[in-house]
Design a protein around this motif. Structure first.
Motif, mmCIF file in Angstrom:
data_model
loop_
_atom_site.group_PDB
_atom_site.id
_atom_site.type_symbol
_atom_site.label_atom_id
_atom_site.label_comp_id
_atom_site.label_asym_id
_atom_site.label_seq_id
_atom_site.Cartn_x
_atom_site.Cartn_y
_atom_site.Cartn_z
ATOM 1 N N VAL A 125 6.896 8.026 -6.736
ATOM 2 C CA VAL A 125 5.812 8.667 -7.082
ATOM 3 C C VAL A 125 5.003 7.434 -8.026
ATOM 4 O O VAL A 125 3.809 7.743 -8.026
ATOM 5 C CB VAL A 125 6.167 9.649 -8.229
ATOM 6 N N PHE A 126 5.477 6.524 -9.110
ATOM 7 C CA PHE A 126 4.555 6.203 -10.066
ATOM 8 C C PHE A 126 4.014 4.624 -8.816
ATOM 9 O O PHE A 126 2.244 4.460 -9.007
ATOM 10 C CB PHE A 126 4.776 5.073 -10.797
ATOM 11 N N SER A 127 4.627 3.690 -8.086
ATOM 12 C CA SER A 127 4.576 2.816 -7.027
ATOM 13 C C SER A 127 3.068 2.957 -6.408
ATOM 14 O O SER A 127 2.029 2.237 -6.099
ATOM 15 C CB SER A 127 4.847 2.229 -6.132
ATOM 16 N N ARG A 128 2.848 3.966 -5.313
ATOM 17 C CA ARG A 128 2.517 4.163 -4.867
ATOM 18 C C ARG A 128 0.890 5.062 -4.948
ATOM 19 O O ARG A 128 -0.513 4.527 -4.611
ATOM 20 C CB ARG A 128 3.153 6.267 -4.023
ATOM 21 N N GLN A 129 0.620 5.690 -6.555
ATOM 22 C CA GLN A 129 -0.121 5.672 -6.534
ATOM 23 C C GLN A 129 -0.642 4.586 -7.584
ATOM 24 O O GLN A 129 -1.940 4.711 -7.736
ATOM 25 C CB GLN A 129 -0.470 6.844 -8.017
ATOM 26 N N LEU A 130 -0.445 3.393 -8.373
ATOM 27 C CA LEU A 130 -0.407 2.644 -8.836
ATOM 28 C C LEU A 130 -1.174 1.957 -7.662
ATOM 29 O O LEU A 130 -2.575 0.842 -7.742
ATOM 30 C CB LEU A 130 0.730 1.576 -9.373
ATOM 31 N N ALA A 131 -0.807 1.654 -6.521
ATOM 32 C CA ALA A 131 -0.692 1.307 -4.740
ATOM 33 C C ALA A 131 -2.476 0.982 -4.068
ATOM 34 O O ALA A 131 -2.758 0.443 -3.664
ATOM 35 C CB ALA A 131 -0.175 0.578 -3.604
ATOM 36 N N ALA A 132 -2.611 2.974 -4.690
ATOM 37 C CA ALA A 132 -3.602 3.532 -4.494
ATOM 38 C C ALA A 132 -5.070 3.200 -5.585
ATOM 39 O O ALA A 132 -6.703 3.154 -4.624
ATOM 40 C CB ALA A 132 -3.495 4.762 -4.165
ATOM 41 N N SER A 133 -4.660 3.232 -6.558
ATOM 42 C CA SER A 133 -5.959 3.239 -7.646
ATOM 43 C C SER A 133 -5.628 2.022 -8.574
ATOM 44 O O SER A 133 -6.848 1.837 -9.532
ATOM 45 C CB SER A 133 -5.636 4.808 -8.371
ATOM 46 N N GLY A 134 -4.633 1.454 -8.921
ATOM 47 C CA GLY A 134 -4.512 0.377 -9.162
ATOM 48 C C GLY A 134 -5.616 -0.929 -8.854
ATOM 49 O O GLY A 134 -5.228 -1.363 -8.093
ATOM 50 N N ARG A 135 -6.247 -2.101 -9.352
ATOM 51 C CA ARG A 135 -6.620 -3.296 -9.260
ATOM 52 C C ARG A 135 -6.534 -4.191 -9.899
ATOM 53 O O ARG A 135 -5.923 -4.293 -11.158
ATOM 54 C CB ARG A 135 -8.223 -2.847 -9.094
ATOM 55 N N ILE A 139 -3.938 -1.812 -16.247
ATOM 56 C CA ILE A 139 -3.479 -2.057 -17.723
ATOM 57 C C ILE A 139 -2.730 -0.482 -17.213
ATOM 58 O O ILE A 139 -2.709 0.583 -16.792
ATOM 59 C CB ILE A 139 -3.877 -1.426 -18.512
ATOM 60 N N ALA A 140 -0.665 -1.462 -16.637
ATOM 61 C CA ALA A 140 -0.018 -0.265 -16.170
ATOM 62 C C ALA A 140 0.881 -0.353 -17.068
ATOM 63 O O ALA A 140 1.528 -0.813 -18.257
ATOM 64 C CB ALA A 140 0.556 -0.408 -15.094
ATOM 65 N N PHE A 141 1.314 0.912 -18.028
ATOM 66 C CA PHE A 141 1.906 1.835 -19.593
ATOM 67 C C PHE A 141 2.287 2.645 -18.976
ATOM 68 O O PHE A 141 2.414 3.119 -18.893
ATOM 69 C CB PHE A 141 0.700 1.548 -20.797
ATOM 70 N N ALA A 159 2.936 -3.140 -10.294
ATOM 71 C CA ALA A 159 2.094 -3.364 -11.318
ATOM 72 C C ALA A 159 1.079 -5.066 -10.938
ATOM 73 O O ALA A 159 -0.228 -5.800 -11.129
ATOM 74 C CB ALA A 159 1.893 -2.585 -12.672
ATOM 75 N N ASP A 160 2.338 -5.269 -11.242
ATOM 76 C CA ASP A 160 2.770 -6.802 -10.821
ATOM 77 C C ASP A 160 1.917 -7.702 -9.926
ATOM 78 O O ASP A 160 0.781 -8.837 -9.544
ATOM 79 C CB ASP A 160 4.072 -7.642 -10.900
ATOM 80 N N ARG A 161 2.414 -6.949 -8.527
ATOM 81 C CA ARG A 161 1.597 -7.732 -7.551
ATOM 82 C C ARG A 161 0.014 -7.036 -7.526
ATOM 83 O O ARG A 161 -0.862 -8.368 -6.720
ATOM 84 C CB ARG A 161 2.114 -7.036 -6.520
ATOM 85 N N ARG A 162 0.180 -6.423 -8.042
ATOM 86 C CA ARG A 162 -1.724 -6.593 -7.898
ATOM 87 C C ARG A 162 -3.109 -6.882 -9.388
ATOM 88 O O ARG A 162 -3.794 -6.874 -9.399
ATOM 89 C CB ARG A 162 -1.898 -4.525 -8.171
ATOM 90 N N GLY A 163 -1.696 -7.662 -10.098
ATOM 91 C CA GLY A 163 -2.503 -8.178 -11.263
ATOM 92 C C GLY A 163 -2.849 -7.720 -11.794
ATOM 93 O O GLY A 163 -3.473 -8.000 -12.734
ATOM 94 N N MET A 164 -1.817 -6.104 -12.424
ATOM 95 C CA MET A 164 -2.399 -5.510 -13.513
ATOM 96 C C MET A 164 -1.395 -5.934 -14.890
ATOM 97 O O MET A 164 -1.233 -6.548 -14.429
ATOM 98 C CB MET A 164 -2.037 -4.250 -13.487
#
Length: 228
Positions: A125-135, A139-141, A159-164
């Motif tokens: 539920v968190f990883s998919r949202q970060l994959a869609a919206s994070g760049r 910041i992932a908290f 988040a780490d994979r996406r460089g956050m």
């Protein structure tokens, strides 16, 4: 072997003593309240002494990220979900002269959370949202009392994979969050009491917000607060 204590009995033994002396019970209640308050203060003080410099460094990193257009994504489960939403609200709508900052709680959209849980599984539920919206640079908290929530771990890995920039709050000994080795700023509250952990974590994230606002002001990104 004696029967194990009920959870309430372990917290408030004076209510289960079988006595009828009201004054004695009230005295025990007052002492219990004082003891818990002292425990809270001591725990917060120990976290400050151990992590004060690291909190300042984290705030500097967050301020630089926000100054560069970053967004904050917060997440957690249960009571930590409520705290995650409080973090997002604090940064987004601080009131007064403080600078509003873009912040989103990944637990706030019930439709998204339930769709992902139903169609794939709660662990995403968190990883998919970060994959869609994070760049990169966002910041992932994440907050957890145990540090072992699988969906939180998956979120930090994404988040780490996406460089956050990653910020984590955990309790006990940090659990799997401490073992990851990829959370940029991890703050562990050394307690086995969920209540004390969450109380101290509330202090940590409010301090991080205040330190971040101060860092932004020093960068010239936020006007100084107005005097009353």
């Amino acid at each position: 072997m004696s029967a194990p204590e009920e959870p309430m009995e372990s917290l408030y033994p004076f209510l289960y003593s079988g006595g009828t002396d009201l004054d004695a019970v009230l005295t025990a209640v007052r002492q219990s309240t004082v003891d818990k308050a002292n425990e809270i203060v001591a725990l917060r003080q120990s976290v400050l002494e151990r992590d004060g410099d690291r909190m300042a460094a984290c705030a500097q990193a967050m301020a630089a990220a926000f100054d560069g257009g970053a967004r904050l994504f917060t997440f957690g489960n249960g009571g930590s979900s409520t705290d995650a939403q409080d973090v997002a609200a604090l940064f987004l709508n601080p009131g007064g002269a403080a600078r509003p900052l873009p912040a989103f709680a990944l637990t706030a959209d019930v439709a998204v959370v339930t769709a992902l849980s139903n169609d794939i599984g709660f662990e995403v539920v968190f990883s998919r949202q970060l994959a869609a919206s994070g760049r990169s640079g966002d910041i992932a908290f994440g907050l957890s009392t145990s540090g072992n929530s699988r969906n939180l771990i998956a979120g930090f890995q994404e988040a780490d994979r996406r460089g956050m920039i990653t910020v984590g709050l955990a309790g006990y000994d940090g659990g799997q969050m401490a073992e990851l080795g990829t959370i940029d700023h991890l703050f562990v509250v050394p307690s086995s009491s969920v209540h004390r952990i969450q109380e101290a974590q509330t202090t940590v994230y409010h301090a991080l917000w205040e330190l971040t606002q101060g860092a932004l002001r020093r960068r010239g990104a936020v006007p100084p607060p107005r005097s009353s």
